[in-house]
Design an enzyme around this catalytic site. Structure first.
Site, PDB file in Angstrom:
ATOM      1  N   GLN A 203       3.901   1.679  -1.136  1.00 49.23           N
ATOM      2  CA  GLN A 203       4.540   1.858  -2.431  1.00 49.23           C
ATOM      3  C   GLN A 203       3.527   2.332  -3.477  1.00 49.23           C
ATOM      4  OE1 GLN A 203       7.897   1.565  -3.132  1.00 49.23           O
ATOM      5  NE2 GLN A 203       8.083   1.335  -0.928  1.00 49.23           N
TER       6      GLN A 203
ATOM      7  N   HIS B  45       0.869   4.042  -2.830  1.00 51.22           N
ATOM      8  CA  HIS B  45       0.551   5.426  -2.469  1.00 51.22           C
ATOM      9  C   HIS B  45       1.580   6.377  -3.072  1.00 51.22           C
ATOM     10  CE1 HIS B  45      -2.461   7.329  -0.019  1.00 51.22           C
ATOM     11  NE2 HIS B  45      -1.578   8.088   0.605  1.00 51.22           N
TER      12      HIS B  45
ATOM     13  N   HIS C  60       0.834  -1.208   0.000  1.00 49.39           N
ATOM     14  CA  HIS C  60       0.000   0.000   0.000  1.00 49.39           C
ATOM     15  C   HIS C  60       0.866   1.254   0.000  1.00 49.39           C
ATOM     16  CE1 HIS C  60      -3.247   2.773   0.888  1.00 49.39           C
ATOM     17  NE2 HIS C  60      -2.613   3.164   1.980  1.00 49.39           N
TER      18      HIS C  60
END
Length: 105
Positions: free
Chosen positions: A79, A81, A77
């Site tokens: 990465q 984001h 998540h």
């Protein structure tokens, strides 16, 4: 997940989110043809992206030094984001340029 990696993951999420929010604000200023404020918000977005990249670098250094981490949904998540924020900021620059063209016509 050790504390060092958890801090890096949270940095990616936090600074990535900050970058995306600032890029969105930049677009909103461009809609009003306030390009000084739009450029300022893009600058803030890029500063946040730099901080996020620093957090990512901490994760890469830890791995290069032999720290093993299980790939968790939280890491994925974070990465995701960051990558979304980078793409959004790049797109915001293009949208602002379009508003500049609109204003000049």
């Amino acid at each position: 997940m050790n504390d060092r990696i958890m801090q890096a993951v949270m940095g990616l999420i936090m600074y990535g989110g900050d970058a995306k929010s600032s890029a969105m604000e930049a677009i909103q200023f461009a809609k009003q043809f306030d390009f000084d404020q739009a450029e300022e918000k893009l600058k803030v977005a890029n500063e946040s992206l730099t901080l996020a990249h620093n957090a990512q670098t901490d994760m890469l250094i830890a791995e290069a030094q032999g720290e093993e981490n299980t790939i968790t949904l939280l890491i994925v998540h974070s990465q995701d984001h960051l990558m979304t924020s980078i793409t959004f900021t790049d797109l915001a620059k293009e949208i602002i340029d379009l508003y500049k063209v609109m204003e000049s016509k």
